[in-house]
Design a protein around this motif. Sequence first.
Motif, PDB file in Angstrom:
ATOM      1  N   GLN A   7       0.837  -1.183   0.000  1.00 52.81           N
ATOM      2  CA  GLN A   7       0.000   0.000   0.000  1.00 52.81           C
ATOM      3  C   GLN A   7       0.883   1.247   0.000  1.00 52.81           C
ATOM      4  OE1 GLN A   7      -2.395  -0.635   3.534  1.00 52.81           O
ATOM      5  NE2 GLN A   7      -3.930  -1.784   2.389  1.00 52.81           N
ATOM      6  N   TYR A   8       0.405   2.292  -0.677  1.00 55.38           N
ATOM      7  CA  TYR A   8       1.168   3.526  -0.801  1.00 55.38           C
ATOM      8  C   TYR A   8       0.272   4.720  -0.489  1.00 55.38           C
ATOM      9  CZ  TYR A   8       4.292   0.451  -3.436  1.00 55.38           C
ATOM     10  OH  TYR A   8       5.107  -0.578  -3.812  1.00 55.38           O
ATOM     11  N   GLU A   9       0.766   5.619   0.352  1.00 52.21           N
ATOM     12  CA  GLU A   9       0.072   6.867   0.646  1.00 52.21           C
ATOM     13  C   GLU A   9       0.750   7.998  -0.125  1.00 52.21           C
ATOM     14  OE1 GLU A   9       0.272   7.551   4.805  1.00 52.21           O
ATOM     15  OE2 GLU A   9      -0.870   5.762   5.351  1.00 52.21           O
ATOM     16  N   VAL A  10      -0.050   8.794  -0.822  1.00 51.15           N
ATOM     17  CA  VAL A  10       0.468   9.939  -1.571  1.00 51.15           C
ATOM     18  C   VAL A  10      -0.013  11.210  -0.881  1.00 51.15           C
ATOM     19  CG1 VAL A  10       0.578  11.099  -3.804  1.00 51.15           C
ATOM     20  CG2 VAL A  10       0.362   8.594  -3.701  1.00 51.15           C
ATOM     21  N   HIS A  11       0.945  12.007  -0.386  1.00 47.93           N
ATOM     22  CA  HIS A  11       0.615  13.212   0.369  1.00 47.93           C
ATOM     23  C   HIS A  11       1.096  14.472  -0.340  1.00 47.93           C
ATOM     24  CE1 HIS A  11      -0.497  11.281   4.287  1.00 47.93           C
ATOM     25  NE2 HIS A  11       0.267  10.309   3.816  1.00 47.93           N
ATOM     26  N   ALA A  12       0.386  15.571  -0.088  1.00 49.75           N
ATOM     27  CA  ALA A  12       0.924  16.886  -0.424  1.00 49.75           C
ATOM     28  C   ALA A  12       2.034  17.197   0.576  1.00 49.75           C
ATOM     29  CB  ALA A  12      -0.177  17.939  -0.351  1.00 49.75           C
ATOM     30  N   GLU A  13       2.837  18.213   0.279  1.00 53.64           N
ATOM     31  CA  GLU A  13       3.896  18.622   1.199  1.00 53.64           C
ATOM     32  C   GLU A  13       3.470  19.869   1.966  1.00 53.64           C
ATOM     33  OE1 GLU A  13       8.685  19.182   0.929  1.00 53.64           O
ATOM     34  OE2 GLU A  13       7.470  20.484  -0.342  1.00 53.64           O
ATOM     35  N   ASN A  14       3.629  19.835   3.274  1.00 51.66           N
ATOM     36  CA  ASN A  14       3.371  21.012   4.095  1.00 51.66           C
ATOM     37  C   ASN A  14       4.473  22.050   3.903  1.00 51.66           C
ATOM     38  OD1 ASN A  14       0.932  20.347   5.349  1.00 51.66           O
ATOM     39  ND2 ASN A  14       1.949  19.174   6.966  1.00 51.66           N
ATOM     40  N   PRO A  15       4.222  23.314   4.273  1.00 57.17           N
ATOM     41  CA  PRO A  15       5.265  24.347   4.173  1.00 57.17           C
ATOM     42  C   PRO A  15       6.542  23.999   4.931  1.00 57.17           C
ATOM     43  CG  PRO A  15       3.127  25.361   4.497  1.00 57.17           C
ATOM     44  CD  PRO A  15       2.919  23.890   4.667  1.00 57.17           C
ATOM     45  N   ASP A  16       6.413  23.205   6.016  1.00 65.50           N
ATOM     46  CA  ASP A  16       7.599  22.834   6.798  1.00 65.50           C
ATOM     47  C   ASP A  16       8.321  21.606   6.225  1.00 65.50           C
ATOM     48  OD1 ASP A  16       5.898  20.761   7.444  1.00 65.50           O
ATOM     49  OD2 ASP A  16       5.906  21.130   9.616  1.00 65.50           O
ATOM     50  N   GLY A  17       7.841  21.089   5.104  1.00 64.15           N
ATOM     51  CA  GLY A  17       8.470  19.926   4.475  1.00 64.15           C
ATOM     52  C   GLY A  17       7.885  18.599   4.904  1.00 64.15           C
ATOM     53  N   GLY A  18       6.965  18.600   5.868  1.00 56.56           N
ATOM     54  CA  GLY A  18       6.351  17.363   6.337  1.00 56.56           C
ATOM     55  C   GLY A  18       5.171  16.951   5.481  1.00 56.56           C
ATOM     56  N   GLU A  19       4.590  15.790   5.809  1.00 57.97           N
ATOM     57  CA  GLU A  19       3.459  15.281   5.044  1.00 57.97           C
ATOM     58  C   GLU A  19       2.213  16.115   5.298  1.00 57.97           C
ATOM     59  OE1 GLU A  19       2.931  11.198   6.031  1.00 57.97           O
ATOM     60  OE2 GLU A  19       4.741  10.528   4.976  1.00 57.97           O
ATOM     61  N   GLY A  20       1.555  16.527   4.221  1.00 56.97           N
ATOM     62  CA  GLY A  20       0.298  17.255   4.307  1.00 56.97           C
ATOM     63  C   GLY A  20      -0.876  16.323   4.082  1.00 56.97           C
ATOM     64  N   GLU A  21      -1.917  16.854   3.454  1.00 51.83           N
ATOM     65  CA  GLU A  21      -3.133  16.066   3.268  1.00 51.83           C
ATOM     66  C   GLU A  21      -2.893  14.859   2.371  1.00 51.83           C
ATOM     67  OE1 GLU A  21      -6.294  17.728   0.920  1.00 51.83           O
ATOM     68  OE2 GLU A  21      -4.927  19.172  -0.003  1.00 51.83           O
ATOM     69  N   LEU A  22      -3.688  13.812   2.614  1.00 47.24           N
ATOM     70  CA  LEU A  22      -3.628  12.606   1.794  1.00 47.24           C
ATOM     71  C   LEU A  22      -4.343  12.875   0.478  1.00 47.24           C
ATOM     72  CD1 LEU A  22      -2.844   9.558   1.708  1.00 47.24           C
ATOM     73  CD2 LEU A  22      -5.141   9.079   2.577  1.00 47.24           C
ATOM     74  N   LEU A  23      -3.635  12.694  -0.634  1.00 48.47           N
ATOM     75  CA  LEU A  23      -4.193  12.958  -1.958  1.00 48.47           C
ATOM     76  C   LEU A  23      -4.606  11.684  -2.677  1.00 48.47           C
ATOM     77  CD1 LEU A  23      -1.528  15.554  -3.116  1.00 48.47           C
ATOM     78  CD2 LEU A  23      -3.856  16.067  -2.363  1.00 48.47           C
ATOM     79  N   ALA A  24      -3.911  10.587  -2.367  1.00 49.46           N
ATOM     80  CA  ALA A  24      -4.223   9.324  -3.041  1.00 49.46           C
ATOM     81  C   ALA A  24      -3.711   8.165  -2.198  1.00 49.46           C
ATOM     82  CB  ALA A  24      -3.595   9.278  -4.433  1.00 49.46           C
ATOM     83  N   PHE A  25      -4.359   7.026  -2.377  1.00 51.13           N
ATOM     84  CA  PHE A  25      -3.992   5.807  -1.666  1.00 51.13           C
ATOM     85  C   PHE A  25      -3.972   4.670  -2.680  1.00 51.13           C
ATOM     86  CE2 PHE A  25      -5.244   1.898   0.560  1.00 51.13           C
ATOM     87  CZ  PHE A  25      -4.290   1.853   1.561  1.00 51.13           C
ATOM     88  N   ALA A  26      -2.842   3.982  -2.785  1.00 49.52           N
ATOM     89  CA  ALA A  26      -2.681   2.936  -3.790  1.00 49.52           C
ATOM     90  C   ALA A  26      -2.554   1.575  -3.130  1.00 49.52           C
ATOM     91  CB  ALA A  26      -1.444   3.211  -4.644  1.00 49.52           C
ATOM     92  N   GLN A  27      -3.036   0.559  -3.841  1.00 53.96           N
ATOM     93  CA  GLN A  27      -2.927  -0.803  -3.328  1.00 53.96           C
ATOM     94  C   GLN A  27      -2.542  -1.746  -4.454  1.00 53.96           C
ATOM     95  OE1 GLN A  27      -5.520  -2.215  -0.169  1.00 53.96           O
ATOM     96  NE2 GLN A  27      -6.189  -3.882  -1.502  1.00 53.96           N
ATOM     97  N   GLN A  28      -1.560  -2.627  -4.167  1.00 52.52           N
ATOM     98  CA  GLN A  28      -1.085  -3.619  -5.128  1.00 52.52           C
ATOM     99  C   GLN A  28      -1.139  -4.990  -4.489  1.00 52.52           C
ATOM    100  OE1 GLN A  28       2.967  -4.203  -5.151  1.00 52.52           O
ATOM    101  NE2 GLN A  28       3.140  -5.182  -7.147  1.00 52.52           N
ATOM    102  N   LYS A  29      -1.827  -5.930  -5.145  1.00 50.33           N
ATOM    103  CA  LYS A  29      -1.847  -7.301  -4.661  1.00 50.33           C
ATOM    104  C   LYS A  29      -0.514  -7.956  -4.976  1.00 50.33           C
ATOM    105  CE  LYS A  29      -6.810  -8.071  -5.150  1.00 50.33           C
ATOM    106  NZ  LYS A  29      -7.868  -8.888  -5.800  1.00 50.33           N
ATOM    107  N   ARG A  30       0.063  -8.639  -3.998  1.00 56.42           N
ATOM    108  CA  ARG A  30       1.302  -9.364  -4.232  1.00 56.42           C
ATOM    109  C   ARG A  30       1.036 -10.668  -4.977  1.00 56.42           C
ATOM    110  NH1 ARG A  30       4.160  -8.751   1.722  1.00 56.42           N
ATOM    111  NH2 ARG A  30       4.327  -6.473   1.695  1.00 56.42           N
ATOM    112  N   LEU A  31       2.072 -11.120  -5.680  1.00 62.01           N
ATOM    113  CA  LEU A  31       2.025 -12.407  -6.371  1.00 62.01           C
ATOM    114  C   LEU A  31       0.940 -12.469  -7.438  1.00 62.01           C
ATOM    115  CD1 LEU A  31       2.484 -14.755  -3.268  1.00 62.01           C
ATOM    116  CD2 LEU A  31       4.254 -13.797  -4.745  1.00 62.01           C
ATOM    117  N   ALA A  32       0.514 -11.312  -7.961  1.00 61.10           N
ATOM    118  CA  ALA A  32      -0.478 -11.314  -9.032  1.00 61.10           C
ATOM    119  C   ALA A  32       0.209 -11.645 -10.353  1.00 61.10           C
ATOM    120  CB  ALA A  32      -1.160  -9.954  -9.123  1.00 61.10           C
ATOM    121  N   PHE A  33      -0.415 -12.512 -11.146  1.00 57.15           N
ATOM    122  CA  PHE A  33       0.189 -12.901 -12.421  1.00 57.15           C
ATOM    123  C   PHE A  33       0.114 -11.757 -13.434  1.00 57.15           C
ATOM    124  CE2 PHE A  33      -0.689 -17.175 -10.730  1.00 57.15           C
ATOM    125  CZ  PHE A  33       0.562 -17.725 -10.896  1.00 57.15           C
ATOM    126  N   LYS A  34      -0.907 -10.942 -13.325  1.00 53.62           N
ATOM    127  CA  LYS A  34      -1.035  -9.789 -14.198  1.00 53.62           C
ATOM    128  C   LYS A  34      -1.133  -8.556 -13.311  1.00 53.62           C
ATOM    129  CE  LYS A  34      -3.348  -8.277 -18.412  1.00 53.62           C
ATOM    130  NZ  LYS A  34      -4.401  -8.593 -19.403  1.00 53.62           N
TER     131      LYS A  34
END
Length: 202
Positions: free
Chosen positions: A27-54
Motif C-alpha cells: 500500500q502507498y500513501e500519496v501526500h501533499a507537502e506542508n510548508p515545513d516539508g512534512g506530510e500534508g493532506e492525503l491525496l491518493a492511496f494505492a494498493q497492489q496485490k502481491r504475487l499477481a500474475f497480471k
Amino acid sequence: MSSLDEERLQAQNRLLIRQRVRLMVNQYEVHAENPDGGEGELLAFAQQKRLAFKEQVTLYADDSKTRPILGFKARKRIDLASAYDITDANGQSIGLFRKDFKKSLIASTWHLEQPGLGVTTGSERNKFVAVLRRVWGFIPYAENLPFAWPYHFDFYAGDQVVFSVEKKFGLRDRYVVDIKDPRLDRRLIVAQAVGLDALQSR
C-alpha cells in the motif's frame, strides 16, 4: 474522482509517498507537502496485490477505498517489457508507462507517455547504486529485511528534466516526487512513481 480531488492533485509540484507493508498487499500513501516539508493532506492511496500474475494497481482518493482515482494494469502476463495502461476512474485511457528491458540491465529505465506531450524517459541517476541494488537482490532473504536502498530517477523530455522520483535511504520506503513541468498530468506521475517501487524487481 471528484473535480475537487483532481484540482488538489493537479495543483501539486511536490508529492511525498510512503509505503505501508501489509501481509498480502503493498500500500502507498500519496501526500501533499506542508510548508515545513512534512506530510500534508492525503491525496491518493494505492494498493497492489502481491504475487499477481497480471500486475494491477488501483489508486483511491483515500484509504477508505470508496472513490477510485485511477489505475494501471499490465497488458501482458509475465512480460518484462510489457506496457502498463493508465486509466482514470471511469476506465478511460490517460497514458501508459513501460520498462526499457534492454537498458535496464545496467540501470533501470522507464518511458512514460502522455497524450499531447509525447514520451518522457527516466533512468537511475547513480549507476553505482543501481549495481548495488542488483547485487543486494541476490542475497538470500534480503528482500525481507527492513531496509530500503535509495534511488533517484530523473525523467527527461528532450534535454530537460520534467520530473524526478527520489527514494530515500532508510528502514522504510519513502519517496519525494518533484514536478518541474506544469503540463504533466499528476495522475500519470503518481502511477509511474508507484510503479517504480511496485514493479522495480520485475
